[in-house]
Design a protein around this motif. Structure first.
Motif, PDB file in Angstrom:
ATOM      1  N   THR A   7     -30.821 -20.171 -16.433  1.00  0.00           N
ATOM      2  CA  THR A   7     -30.182 -21.484 -16.341  1.00  0.00           C
ATOM      3  C   THR A   7     -31.222 -22.516 -15.909  1.00  0.00           C
ATOM      4  O   THR A   7     -32.175 -22.199 -15.211  1.00  0.00           O
ATOM      5  CB  THR A   7     -29.035 -21.465 -15.325  1.00  0.00           C
ATOM      6  N   SER A   8     -30.984 -23.722 -16.331  1.00  0.00           N
ATOM      7  CA  SER A   8     -31.923 -24.783 -15.969  1.00  0.00           C
ATOM      8  C   SER A   8     -31.651 -25.243 -14.540  1.00  0.00           C
ATOM      9  O   SER A   8     -30.580 -25.028 -13.986  1.00  0.00           O
ATOM     10  CB  SER A   8     -31.789 -25.971 -16.927  1.00  0.00           C
ATOM     11  N   ILE A   9     -32.643 -25.878 -13.970  1.00  0.00           N
ATOM     12  CA  ILE A   9     -32.525 -26.365 -12.601  1.00  0.00           C
ATOM     13  C   ILE A   9     -31.471 -27.476 -12.515  1.00  0.00           C
ATOM     14  O   ILE A   9     -30.788 -27.604 -11.507  1.00  0.00           O
ATOM     15  CB  ILE A   9     -33.905 -26.831 -12.067  1.00  0.00           C
ATOM     16  N   ILE A  10     -31.306 -28.244 -13.594  1.00  0.00           N
ATOM     17  CA  ILE A  10     -30.328 -29.332 -13.615  1.00  0.00           C
ATOM     18  C   ILE A  10     -28.907 -28.780 -13.535  1.00  0.00           C
ATOM     19  O   ILE A  10     -28.084 -29.266 -12.761  1.00  0.00           O
ATOM     20  CB  ILE A  10     -30.497 -30.198 -14.881  1.00  0.00           C
ATOM     21  N   SER A  11     -28.614 -27.744 -14.306  1.00  0.00           N
ATOM     22  CA  SER A  11     -27.262 -27.171 -14.278  1.00  0.00           C
ATOM     23  C   SER A  11     -26.986 -26.477 -12.945  1.00  0.00           C
ATOM     24  O   SER A  11     -25.863 -26.506 -12.447  1.00  0.00           O
ATOM     25  CB  SER A  11     -27.046 -26.219 -15.442  1.00  0.00           C
ATOM     26  N   THR A  12     -28.003 -25.885 -12.360  1.00  0.00           N
ATOM     27  CA  THR A  12     -27.838 -25.268 -11.045  1.00  0.00           C
ATOM     28  C   THR A  12     -27.540 -26.320  -9.989  1.00  0.00           C
ATOM     29  O   THR A  12     -26.627 -26.155  -9.175  1.00  0.00           O
ATOM     30  CB  THR A  12     -29.104 -24.485 -10.658  1.00  0.00           C
ATOM     31  N   LEU A  13     -28.292 -27.419 -10.005  1.00  0.00           N
ATOM     32  CA  LEU A  13     -28.054 -28.496  -9.049  1.00  0.00           C
ATOM     33  C   LEU A  13     -26.691 -29.145  -9.266  1.00  0.00           C
ATOM     34  O   LEU A  13     -25.997 -29.497  -8.306  1.00  0.00           O
ATOM     35  CB  LEU A  13     -29.160 -29.547  -9.139  1.00  0.00           C
ATOM     36  N   ALA A  14     -26.284 -29.311 -10.518  1.00  0.00           N
ATOM     37  CA  ALA A  14     -24.973 -29.887 -10.810  1.00  0.00           C
ATOM     38  C   ALA A  14     -23.863 -28.976 -10.277  1.00  0.00           C
ATOM     39  O   ALA A  14     -22.882 -29.456  -9.707  1.00  0.00           O
ATOM     40  CB  ALA A  14     -24.812 -30.107 -12.304  1.00  0.00           C
ATOM     41  N   GLY A  15     -24.012 -27.687 -10.432  1.00  0.00           N
ATOM     42  CA  GLY A  15     -23.030 -26.742  -9.905  1.00  0.00           C
ATOM     43  C   GLY A  15     -22.943 -26.793  -8.396  1.00  0.00           C
ATOM     44  O   GLY A  15     -21.846 -26.749  -7.823  1.00  0.00           O
ATOM     45  N   ILE A  16     -24.081 -26.890  -7.746  1.00  0.00           N
ATOM     46  CA  ILE A  16     -24.109 -26.996  -6.284  1.00  0.00           C
ATOM     47  C   ILE A  16     -23.439 -28.285  -5.829  1.00  0.00           C
ATOM     48  O   ILE A  16     -22.648 -28.292  -4.882  1.00  0.00           O
ATOM     49  CB  ILE A  16     -25.554 -26.891  -5.761  1.00  0.00           C
ATOM     50  N   CYS A  17     -23.722 -29.387  -6.511  1.00  0.00           N
ATOM     51  CA  CYS A  17     -23.130 -30.678  -6.149  1.00  0.00           C
ATOM     52  C   CYS A  17     -21.610 -30.672  -6.320  1.00  0.00           C
ATOM     53  O   CYS A  17     -20.881 -31.189  -5.480  1.00  0.00           O
ATOM     54  CB  CYS A  17     -23.747 -31.802  -6.976  1.00  0.00           C
ATOM     55  N   VAL A  18     -21.138 -30.082  -7.406  1.00  0.00           N
ATOM     56  CA  VAL A  18     -19.695 -30.001  -7.628  1.00  0.00           C
ATOM     57  C   VAL A  18     -19.048 -29.131  -6.563  1.00  0.00           C
ATOM     58  O   VAL A  18     -17.979 -29.462  -6.041  1.00  0.00           O
ATOM     59  CB  VAL A  18     -19.392 -29.476  -9.047  1.00  0.00           C
ATOM     60  N   THR A  19     -19.685 -28.040  -6.193  1.00  0.00           N
ATOM     61  CA  THR A  19     -19.154 -27.162  -5.150  1.00  0.00           C
ATOM     62  C   THR A  19     -19.075 -27.889  -3.817  1.00  0.00           C
ATOM     63  O   THR A  19     -18.071 -27.791  -3.101  1.00  0.00           O
ATOM     64  CB  THR A  19     -20.035 -25.908  -5.018  1.00  0.00           C
ATOM     65  N   ILE A  20     -20.119 -28.635  -3.468  1.00  0.00           N
ATOM     66  CA  ILE A  20     -20.127 -29.391  -2.219  1.00  0.00           C
ATOM     67  C   ILE A  20     -19.051 -30.475  -2.246  1.00  0.00           C
ATOM     68  O   ILE A  20     -18.354 -30.704  -1.243  1.00  0.00           O
ATOM     69  CB  ILE A  20     -21.520 -29.984  -1.945  1.00  0.00           C
ATOM     70  N   LEU A  21     -18.869 -31.145  -3.385  1.00  0.00           N
ATOM     71  CA  LEU A  21     -17.840 -32.174  -3.515  1.00  0.00           C
ATOM     72  C   LEU A  21     -16.448 -31.574  -3.312  1.00  0.00           C
ATOM     73  O   LEU A  21     -15.624 -32.127  -2.577  1.00  0.00           O
ATOM     74  CB  LEU A  21     -17.933 -32.855  -4.877  1.00  0.00           C
ATOM     75  N   LEU A  22     -16.168 -30.449  -3.938  1.00  0.00           N
ATOM     76  CA  LEU A  22     -14.858 -29.811  -3.791  1.00  0.00           C
ATOM     77  C   LEU A  22     -14.630 -29.333  -2.357  1.00  0.00           C
ATOM     78  O   LEU A  22     -13.522 -29.458  -1.824  1.00  0.00           O
ATOM     79  CB  LEU A  22     -14.727 -28.651  -4.769  1.00  0.00           C
ATOM     80  N   ALA A  23     -15.671 -28.817  -1.723  1.00  0.00           N
ATOM     81  CA  ALA A  23     -15.549 -28.383  -0.329  1.00  0.00           C
ATOM     82  C   ALA A  23     -15.271 -29.568   0.588  1.00  0.00           C
ATOM     83  O   ALA A  23     -14.450 -29.476   1.510  1.00  0.00           O
ATOM     84  CB  ALA A  23     -16.816 -27.657   0.102  1.00  0.00           C
ATOM     85  N   ALA A  24     -15.934 -30.694   0.345  1.00  0.00           N
ATOM     86  CA  ALA A  24     -15.704 -31.885   1.156  1.00  0.00           C
ATOM     87  C   ALA A  24     -14.286 -32.410   0.961  1.00  0.00           C
ATOM     88  O   ALA A  24     -13.633 -32.837   1.925  1.00  0.00           O
ATOM     89  CB  ALA A  24     -16.726 -32.964   0.803  1.00  0.00           C
TER      90      ALA A  24
END
Length: 64
Positions: A7-24
């Motif tokens: 996976t690309s670094i962009i898709s990994t970072l996007a997944g992390i950001c979405v996870t953090i947003l949902l957790a918040a």
């Protein structure tokens, strides 16, 4: 079984950001629910605690 696709670094970072947003969002919702029921919850706990304390005191005074 197919080998994992890199996976690309962009898709990994996007997944992390979405996870953090949902957790918040979940944390915000939980805090709002707790804030809405905090005062009645404290009143109920105080009444129940007083009742249990009185019951224990009466029980001790009677020698049970």
């Amino acid at each position: 079984m197919k080998p994992e696709q890199p996976t690309s670094i962009i898709s990994t970072l996007a997944g992390i950001c979405v996870t953090i947003l949902l957790a918040a969002m979940a944390l915000y919702g939980a805090v709002q629910i707790l804030a809405a029921i905090f005062v009645p919850l404290c009143i109920v706990l105080a009444v129940v605690g007083s009742g249990v304390g009185a019951w224990l005191l009466i029980r001790r005074m009677r020698g049970f």
